[in-house]
Design an enzyme around this catalytic site. Structure first.
Site, short mmCIF file in Angstrom:
data_model
loop_
_atom_site.label_atom_id
_atom_site.label_comp_id
_atom_site.label_asym_id
_atom_site.label_seq_id
_atom_site.Cartn_x
_atom_site.Cartn_y
_atom_site.Cartn_z
N ASP A 258 2.14 9.97 -7.95
CA ASP A 258 2.28 9.52 -6.56
C ASP A 258 1.16 8.56 -6.18
O ASP A 258 0.15 8.97 -5.60
CB ASP A 258 2.30 10.75 -5.64
CG ASP A 258 2.71 10.37 -4.21
OD1 ASP A 258 2.55 11.21 -3.33
OD2 ASP A 258 3.16 9.22 -4.00
N HIS B 115 0.02 15.35 -4.36
CA HIS B 115 -1.12 15.42 -3.43
C HIS B 115 -2.12 16.50 -3.82
O HIS B 115 -2.75 17.12 -2.94
CB HIS B 115 -0.65 15.67 -1.99
CG HIS B 115 0.18 14.58 -1.42
ND1 HIS B 115 0.72 14.65 -0.16
CD2 HIS B 115 0.60 13.40 -1.92
CE1 HIS B 115 1.39 13.54 0.11
NE2 HIS B 115 1.32 12.75 -0.93
N ASP C 269 9.22 5.64 -5.78
CA ASP C 269 8.16 6.55 -5.32
C ASP C 269 8.66 7.99 -5.39
O ASP C 269 8.55 8.74 -4.43
CB ASP C 269 7.75 6.18 -3.87
CG ASP C 269 6.60 7.04 -3.36
OD1 ASP C 269 6.44 7.13 -2.12
OD2 ASP C 269 5.86 7.62 -4.19
N HIS D 263 3.70 2.27 -3.98
CA HIS D 263 2.49 2.20 -3.17
C HIS D 263 1.25 2.45 -4.04
O HIS D 263 1.21 3.36 -4.87
CB HIS D 263 2.54 3.12 -1.96
CG HIS D 263 2.60 4.59 -2.23
ND1 HIS D 263 1.47 5.34 -2.45
CD2 HIS D 263 3.65 5.44 -2.33
CE1 HIS D 263 1.82 6.60 -2.63
NE2 HIS D 263 3.13 6.70 -2.58
N GLU E 15 0.53 3.78 1.93
CA GLU E 15 1.78 4.52 2.25
C GLU E 15 1.46 5.90 2.79
O GLU E 15 2.14 6.41 3.69
CB GLU E 15 2.65 4.64 0.99
CG GLU E 15 4.00 5.30 1.24
CD GLU E 15 4.00 6.80 1.06
OE1 GLU E 15 4.98 7.44 1.46
OE2 GLU E 15 3.00 7.37 0.55
ZN LIG Z 1 4.21 8.58 -2.60
#
Ligand SMILES: [Zn+2]
Length: 452
Positions: A288, A420, A348, A276, A322
């Protein structure tokens, strides 16, 4: 049929059966060994993939859905795929959600003043313009919150559960605001979804329900969640001030970007590989999922540069959105459901040492994919196991019952250190490890595209 002929006939059948049972014939196996070795040699000597990952992260920064950063990065990827000579390079329009963070902060105001690093959670509403100042109620589970429901009214509920893994921690990120609002809280905070603290907050998606009032929802660090708990336990009545400007704007256009190598014998049968392209708006989405996009894209580039002509079409898809909606995966399913997809592959899980090729398909296919192990182990100790997965590939895989494959890596527990957060940056990725992932992916999808 006389005795002798009958025995010969059985023998031929037996040989054919054994021949058909293994993934490939003996000659083919010999041939694949050398192809696989050339894939590995080229992958490990490459530096373009790693440079492009650094360039993308450094130049376009965080790629949150709806942001200009993301669409600029997508147009760059499209241009580079064209330079790589892929066929049918295109950017297919997808409407994606457009959540924006704005300015935000959180601070302890009593028993002393202290800044508390925080990140509003994706989808959250804003606080009133003067912010929210309220005492906190620290809990460790929804059950405990239920028990203390009468203490929660007018407070900021803090979910402070020890890390038992992402699956367990994410429940408070996703639904914490609903649960807290239900008992009258004015806002809710979670201990960041990560095994470690280091005063590093982690964001991610949260949801509201239509039947419960919406309250602001944000993540604080481990250190501060534990501090609030100690202050509360000593009866020091900690008070927190939270200010957030977050809002959800109307959906905007973004893109699924893709390119392919057309198959020779079965061009209408498609093997998809991808990751993604979007990330959260902190850090630069290196693990990520910038690494997943670059690795799948460059696995295809590798096959192209080696002049490998697969039987089936192999298509690299950079799925958008995503993180907060899966609109790219759903749009791809909608637009491409009439094409005959042979496999959906996603990467991922962060760029760490390749460890597992996970596969979901029928037993016969599983056995054939198991036959890839000896080739994959020319890259590293990679096993083939049951269970491929991928958020973006799921909509179409479920719709058309398509086999699913994914690459799993051995992150030694580090993936969620950066996940994140402002720390998800390219310096966390090793070039050789990235190249090994690229080699493993190229081998797996190529061998699969060759299956009888
Ligand atoms: Zn991800």
């Amino acid at each position: 049929m006389n005795g002798l002929r009958y025995t010969t006939f059985i023998l031929i059948i037996a040989i054919m059966l054994t021949h058909n049972n293994s993934s490939f014939s003996a000659d083919t196996q010999k041939n694949y060994k050398s192809i696989v070795q050339s894939i590995i040699d080229k992958a490990l000597s490459d530096s373009v993939a790693y440079q492009r990952l650094e360039y993308m992260c450094d130049t376009y920064g965080p790629r949150l859905s709806g942001s200009d950063n993301l669409n600029k990065a997508l147009m760059w990827i499209k241009g580079e795929m064209q330079k790589d000579g892929f066929a049918n390079v295109k950017a297919e329009e997808v409407y994606v959600p457009h959540w924006v963070r704005g300015n935000e902060w959180c601070k302890l105001v009593s028993p002393r003043e202290a800044k508390m690093p925080m990140l509003g959670l994706g989808g959250s509403i804003a606080t009133p313009k003067d912010g929210i100042t309220a005492p906190v109620l620290v809990v460790h589970s929804y059950e405990e919150l239920e028990k203390k429901a009468n203490e929660a009214k007018g407070k900021i509920v803090v979910f402070n559960k020890d890390w038992l893994g992402y699956g367990d921690a994410v429940q408070f990120r996703t639904h914490g605001a609903e649960k807290a609002a239900k008992v009258g809280a004015v806002a809710s905070l979670i201990r960041s979804c990560s095994p470690i603290g280091m005063q590093n907050p982690h964001t991610g998606m949260m949801v509201y329900s239509d039947t419960i009032p919406k309250i602001p929802h944000a993540a604080i660090t481990h250190e501060d969640a534990l501090l609030l708990e100690r202050l509360e336990a000593r009866g020091q009545n900690p008070v927190v001030h939270l200010y957030m400007e977050a809002q959800t704007l109307p959906d905007v256009i973004s893109y699924n970007v893709m390119g392919e190598i057309r198959g020779t014998e079965k061009p209408d049968e498609i093997v998809v590989l991808g990751g993604h392209s979007d990330s959260w708006d902190v850090g630069t989405g290196a693990d990520d999922d910038g690494g997943g996009c670059i690795a799948t894209w460059h696995a295809l580039k590798l096959l192209k540069e080696l002049g490998i002509k697969p039987k089936r079409t192999i298509r690299a898809v950079m799925f958008v959105n995503e993180e907060n909606g899966v609109k790219g995966g759903k749009a791809y399913a909608d637009k491409h459901k009439d094409e005959k997809h042979h496999l959906m592959f996603e990467f991922d899980s962060g760029v760490f040492t390749p460890e597992v090729i996970g596969f979901s398909g029928n037993d016969t296919l599983m056995e054939k994919v198991k036959g890839f192990e000896k080739y994959l182990q020319m890259v590293d100790s990679i096993n083939v196991t049951k269970g491929g997965w991928g958020v973006d590939i799921s909509p179409l895989a479920r719709l058309d019952n398509i086999p699913v494959m994914s690459l799993g890596t051995n992150d030694e527990g580090k993936y969620f250190w950066y996940h994140h957060s402002p720390a998800d940056t390219p310096d966390k990725i090793d070039r050789v490890v990235l190249n090994k992932c690229i080699a493993a992916i190229a081998i797996a999808v190529y061998l699969y595209s060759e299956l009888d």
